[in-house]
Design an enzyme around this catalytic site. Structure first.
Site, PDB file in Angstrom:
ATOM      1  N   HIS A 187     -37.422  17.920 -44.023  1.00 17.30           N
ATOM      2  CA  HIS A 187     -37.853  18.919 -43.040  1.00 17.30           C
ATOM      3  C   HIS A 187     -38.380  18.166 -41.823  1.00 17.30           C
ATOM      4  CE1 HIS A 187     -39.263  22.938 -41.725  1.00 17.30           C
ATOM      5  NE2 HIS A 187     -40.140  22.203 -41.046  1.00 17.30           N
ATOM      6  N   CYS A 188     -37.805  18.444 -40.665  1.00 14.12           N
ATOM      7  CA  CYS A 188     -38.188  17.733 -39.438  1.00 14.12           C
ATOM      8  C   CYS A 188     -38.967  18.681 -38.521  1.00 14.12           C
ATOM      9  CB  CYS A 188     -36.945  17.212 -38.717  1.00 14.12           C
ATOM     10  SG  CYS A 188     -37.325  16.345 -37.172  1.00 14.12           S
TER      11      CYS A 188
END
Length: 304
Positions: A154-155
Site C-alpha cells: 500500500h503506497c
C-alpha cells in the site's frame, strides 16, 4: 455450504480461485463506481505529490526557461519537461483511481460457494476481516479494508494499494518521476553555471536571492524524488520479472503458482508484446459521459 466442503478463516491464501474467476466476481457492483480510498494520510500525500511536481514545473518554466536567451533551448526543454510531467501525473491518477484488484466484500455465501463447483473435501479460505473468499496470492489491506489480488504494497503517495490491476501505472509513475527529476537536476546545474558566469544578472526574472532559494529547493526535491522513484522502479521491475510481490518476498512465501518470469511477467502486467502502449498511461482508458439522472445510466463510452 455442503458438508463435503470446508471453509477456514485464515490469513494465508490457497491456490483455488484463479484470476478470471476473481475478476468476474469483483466486476459485479464495482464497475459502476469510482475507486477512491478515503484515507486522510493518503490524500495528504497525494496532494503533496501533485504540489511538488507542479512546483518543479513552475521553477523550470518561469525561472529557468522563459528568461533564457536561447529560443530553441527554452522550447525543446519546456515541451519535454511538461510532457513528462503530464505523463507522470496521469500515471499517478490512473494508479490512485484504478481498482487494484479488490475481492468483493462478503462473498463468502453459500450461494457463491456452490457456484464454484468445488470438489468434495476441497478447502477454501475466507478472510475473517472482510468476510470474502480469498483468491490465490490475495492479501488483506488494513487501509483499503479489502483483500487485494496480487497485492504488492500500500503506497500512501498514490493513496492506493499497488496490485494486479494498477501495478503497470505505478511503474510508469515511478519511471516518469525519475525522468523529470533527472531533467530538472540537469537544467538546474546548467542554470547555476550560466548565472555564475553572468554574476546573476539577467539570468532570471526573479531577484538573485529568490532564484537561488527556488533552485536549491528544486535540487533537493529532485534528488529526493530521483532516489526514491529510481529504487521503487527497480524493485517493481525486479518483482514483475520474478513474478513475486513485495509481500510474498518479505513473507518468504513458497510459490504455489506457475511463475511467469522475465518477459512473460512483463507481458502479463503491461499486456501484449512490447510497444509504445507499455509506456502510455492513457492506454485502455475508458471515458464515460454520465447522464445526470437518478438512475446513473452511462452514456457514450470509448476506449483508447
Amino acid at each position: 455450504m455442503s458438508s463435503g466442503h470446508r471453509l477456514r478463516d485464515v490469513e494465508q491464501q490457497h491456490p483455488l480461485l484463479d484470476r478470471e474467476e476473481a475478476a468476474a466476481g469483483s466486476a459485479v457492483g464495482e464497475a459502476e463506481r469510482v475507486w477512491f480510498i478515503q484515507d486522510g494520510c493518503g490524500m495528504v500525500c497525494a496532494f503533496i505529490t501533485w504540489f511538488l511536481v507542479l512546483y518543479a514545473d513552475f521553477v523550470v518554466t518561469f525561472v529557468m526557461l522563459l528568461p533564457s536567451k536561447s529560443f530553441w533551448y527554452a522550447v525543446v526543454n519546456g515541451v519535454v519537461f511538461n510532457c513528462l510531467a503530464v505523463l507522470a501525473l496521469s500515471s499517478h491518477l490512473r494508479t490512485m483511481l484504478t481498482d487494484p484488484g479488490a475481492v468483493p466484500k462478503g462473498n463468502a455465501t453459500t450461494k457463491y460457494m456452490e457456484s464454484l463447483k468445488l470438489k468434495p473435501g476441497e478447502v477454501i479460505y475466507k478472510c475473517p476481516k472482510c468476510c470474502s473468499i480469498k483468491p490465490e496470492r490475495a492479501h488483506h489491506c488494513s487501509i483499503c479494508k479489502r483483500c487485494i489480488r496480487k497485492m504488492d504494497h500500500h503506497c500512501p503517495w498514490v493513496n492506493n494499494c499497488v496490485g494486479e490491476n494498477n501495478q503497470r501505472f505505478f511503474v510508469l509513475f515511478t519511471m516518469y518521476i525519475a525522468m523529470i527529476s533527472t531533467h530538472a537536476l540537469t537544467l538546474s546545474g546548467y542554470q547555476f553555471v550560466t548565472c555564475v558566469k553572468v554574476q546573476w544578472s539577467e539570468c532570471s526574472d526573479f531577484s538573485p536571492p529568490v532564484t537561488v532559494m527556488l533552485m536549491i529547493f528544486l535540487c533537493l526535491e529532485g534528488l529526493l524524488f530521483l532516489s526514491f522513484t529510481a529504487i521503487m522502479f527497480g524493485t517493481q521491475v525486479h518483482s514483475i520479472c520474478n513474478d513475486e510481490t513485495e509481500i510474498e518476498r518479505l513473507k518468504n512465501e513458497k510459490p504455489t503458482w506457475e511463475r511467469q518470469v522475465r518477459w512473460e511477467g512483463m507481458r502479463s502486467v503491461f499486456g501484449g508484446q512490447p510497444s509504445l502502449l507499455w509506456i502510455n498511461p492513457f492506454a485502455g482508458l475508458r471515458l464515460r459521459r454520465l447522464l445526470t439522472t437518478s438512475s446513473r445510466k452511462a452514456g457514450a463510452e470509448f476506449s483508447v
